[in-house]
Design a protein around this motif. Structure first.
Motif, mmCIF file in Angstrom:
data_model
loop_
_atom_site.group_PDB
_atom_site.id
_atom_site.type_symbol
_atom_site.label_atom_id
_atom_site.label_comp_id
_atom_site.label_asym_id
_atom_site.label_seq_id
_atom_site.Cartn_x
_atom_site.Cartn_y
_atom_site.Cartn_z
ATOM 1 N N HIS A 69 -13.367 46.124 -10.653
ATOM 2 C CA HIS A 69 -14.700 46.692 -10.868
ATOM 3 C C HIS A 69 -14.904 47.126 -12.315
ATOM 4 N N LEU A 70 -13.818 47.485 -12.979
ATOM 5 C CA LEU A 70 -13.889 47.896 -14.376
ATOM 6 C C LEU A 70 -13.907 46.684 -15.302
ATOM 7 N N VAL A 71 -12.992 45.730 -15.110
ATOM 8 C CA VAL A 71 -12.866 44.621 -16.045
ATOM 9 C C VAL A 71 -14.012 43.624 -15.960
ATOM 10 N N CYS A 72 -14.736 43.583 -14.855
ATOM 11 C CA CYS A 72 -15.844 42.627 -14.735
ATOM 12 C C CYS A 72 -16.903 42.857 -15.807
ATOM 13 N N HIS A 73 -16.922 44.034 -16.420
ATOM 14 C CA HIS A 73 -17.868 44.322 -17.490
ATOM 15 C C HIS A 73 -17.417 43.750 -18.836
ATOM 16 N N PHE A 74 -16.149 43.312 -18.909
ATOM 17 C CA PHE A 74 -15.595 42.861 -20.182
ATOM 18 C C PHE A 74 -15.202 41.396 -20.194
ATOM 19 N N ILE A 75 -15.203 40.741 -19.048
ATOM 20 C CA ILE A 75 -14.811 39.341 -18.992
ATOM 21 C C ILE A 75 -15.871 38.540 -18.243
ATOM 22 N N SER A 76 -15.881 37.227 -18.486
ATOM 23 C CA SER A 76 -16.897 36.385 -17.866
ATOM 24 C C SER A 76 -16.520 35.917 -16.465
ATOM 25 N N ALA A 77 -15.255 35.948 -16.119
ATOM 26 C CA ALA A 77 -14.819 35.509 -14.794
ATOM 27 C C ALA A 77 -15.304 36.489 -13.724
ATOM 28 N N GLU A 78 -15.564 35.950 -12.541
ATOM 29 C CA GLU A 78 -15.883 36.792 -11.392
ATOM 30 C C GLU A 78 -14.560 37.333 -10.855
ATOM 31 N N VAL A 79 -14.452 38.649 -10.710
ATOM 32 C CA VAL A 79 -13.204 39.291 -10.297
ATOM 33 C C VAL A 79 -13.448 40.040 -8.994
ATOM 34 N N ARG A 80 -12.501 39.887 -8.058
ATOM 35 C CA ARG A 80 -12.658 40.554 -6.762
ATOM 36 C C ARG A 80 -11.307 41.078 -6.265
ATOM 37 N N PRO A 81 -11.271 42.322 -5.766
ATOM 38 C CA PRO A 81 -10.013 42.871 -5.232
ATOM 39 C C PRO A 81 -9.816 42.490 -3.763
ATOM 40 N N PHE A 82 -8.562 42.362 -3.368
ATOM 41 C CA PHE A 82 -8.173 42.100 -1.986
ATOM 42 C C PHE A 82 -6.930 42.920 -1.672
ATOM 43 N N THR A 83 -6.784 43.316 -0.415
ATOM 44 C CA THR A 83 -5.557 43.998 0.013
ATOM 45 C C THR A 83 -4.505 42.941 0.322
ATOM 46 N N PRO A 84 -3.222 43.309 0.398
ATOM 47 C CA PRO A 84 -2.200 42.329 0.767
ATOM 48 C C PRO A 84 -2.487 41.644 2.112
ATOM 49 N N GLY A 85 -3.097 42.350 3.051
ATOM 50 C CA GLY A 85 -3.448 41.754 4.336
ATOM 51 C C GLY A 85 -4.581 40.741 4.241
ATOM 52 N N GLU A 86 -5.262 40.716 3.106
ATOM 53 C CA GLU A 86 -6.372 39.786 2.887
ATOM 54 C C GLU A 86 -5.989 38.621 1.972
ATOM 55 N N TYR A 87 -4.698 38.356 1.866
ATOM 56 C CA TYR A 87 -4.217 37.290 0.978
ATOM 57 C C TYR A 87 -4.897 35.957 1.295
ATOM 58 N N SER A 88 -4.971 35.589 2.561
ATOM 59 C CA SER A 88 -5.598 34.317 2.961
ATOM 60 C C SER A 88 -7.065 34.283 2.549
ATOM 61 N N GLU A 89 -7.758 35.405 2.707
ATOM 62 C CA GLU A 89 -9.156 35.484 2.314
ATOM 63 C C GLU A 89 -9.310 35.329 0.797
ATOM 64 N N ALA A 90 -8.380 35.907 0.036
ATOM 65 C CA ALA A 90 -8.416 35.781 -1.422
ATOM 66 C C ALA A 90 -8.268 34.321 -1.825
ATOM 67 N N LEU A 91 -7.317 33.642 -1.218
ATOM 68 C CA LEU A 91 -7.099 32.233 -1.526
ATOM 69 C C LEU A 91 -8.311 31.391 -1.115
ATOM 70 N N GLU A 92 -8.880 31.670 0.035
ATOM 71 C CA GLU A 92 -10.065 30.941 0.486
ATOM 72 C C GLU A 92 -11.233 31.167 -0.478
ATOM 73 N N TRP A 93 -11.417 32.386 -0.930
ATOM 74 C CA TRP A 93 -12.489 32.699 -1.874
ATOM 75 C C TRP A 93 -12.322 31.880 -3.171
ATOM 76 N N LEU A 94 -11.087 31.763 -3.640
ATOM 77 C CA LEU A 94 -10.830 30.987 -4.853
ATOM 78 C C LEU A 94 -11.033 29.495 -4.609
ATOM 79 N N GLU A 95 -10.587 29.011 -3.463
ATOM 80 C CA GLU A 95 -10.695 27.581 -3.151
ATOM 81 C C GLU A 95 -12.149 27.146 -3.006
ATOM 82 N N ASN A 96 -13.028 28.056 -2.649
ATOM 83 C CA ASN A 96 -14.446 27.726 -2.431
ATOM 84 C C ASN A 96 -15.316 28.217 -3.572
ATOM 85 N N SER A 97 -14.764 28.179 -4.778
ATOM 86 C CA SER A 97 -15.514 28.698 -5.924
ATOM 87 C C SER A 97 -16.655 27.790 -6.337
ATOM 88 N N GLY A 98 -16.688 26.576 -5.809
ATOM 89 C CA GLY A 98 -17.825 25.692 -6.063
ATOM 90 C C GLY A 98 -17.689 24.944 -7.320
#
Length: 135
Positions: free
Chosen positions: A106-135
């Motif tokens: 939430h802090l670094v998104c103001h300084f970089i152009s990449a879209e950044v999103r946090p995930f918990t360790p239990g959401e590892y699969s969701e994190a990977l899916e989010w990256l794989e579907n970046s379009g």
């Protein structure tokens, strides 16, 4: 047939990395405290891919074993690495159970152009899916 098993190097023990979907997504997992050399070695791994493809679709950073930096110079090297590479990465997923590191996107998104999103360790699969579907 025998399988060749690559022996881990000192770099592998500090920052494990694995390419997913060819060279579209890079997963990194730091172990221990970062050194200046870690960022030089990581740049050696991703710079040729960026030159070849123009960018990396996603970066998955698994911070469960992150232990900070060995020195102030290592921390500055980390910031310089991010500055030099962030414009070539479309999305960054940060997997962490550390409250401070979970807030970091939430802090670094103001300084970089990449879209950044946090995930918990239990959401590892969701994190990977989010990256794989970046379009």
């Amino acid at each position: 047939m025998g399988r060749h098993v690559r022996r881990p190097t000192a770099f592998d023990r500090m920052i494990e990395h694995k390419w997913i979907q060819g060279h579209k997504i890079l997963q990194i997992q730091p172990h221990g405290a970062f050194t200046v050399e870690d960022f030089h070695r990581l740049a050696e791994k991703i710079d040729p891919i960026i030159r070849e493809q123009g960018r990396i679709e996603g970066l998955l950073i698994d911070t469960r074993d992150f232990a900070g930096w060995k020195s102030f110079v290592a921390m500055i090297s980390h910031f310089r690495f991010v500055h030099d590479h962030e414009k070539h990465i479309q999305r960054i997923a940060v997997v962490s159970d550390n409250p401070v590191l979970k807030f970091m996107p939430h802090l670094v998104c103001h300084f970089i152009s990449a879209e950044v999103r946090p995930f918990t360790p239990g959401e590892y699969s969701e994190a990977l899916e989010w990256l794989e579907n970046s379009g």
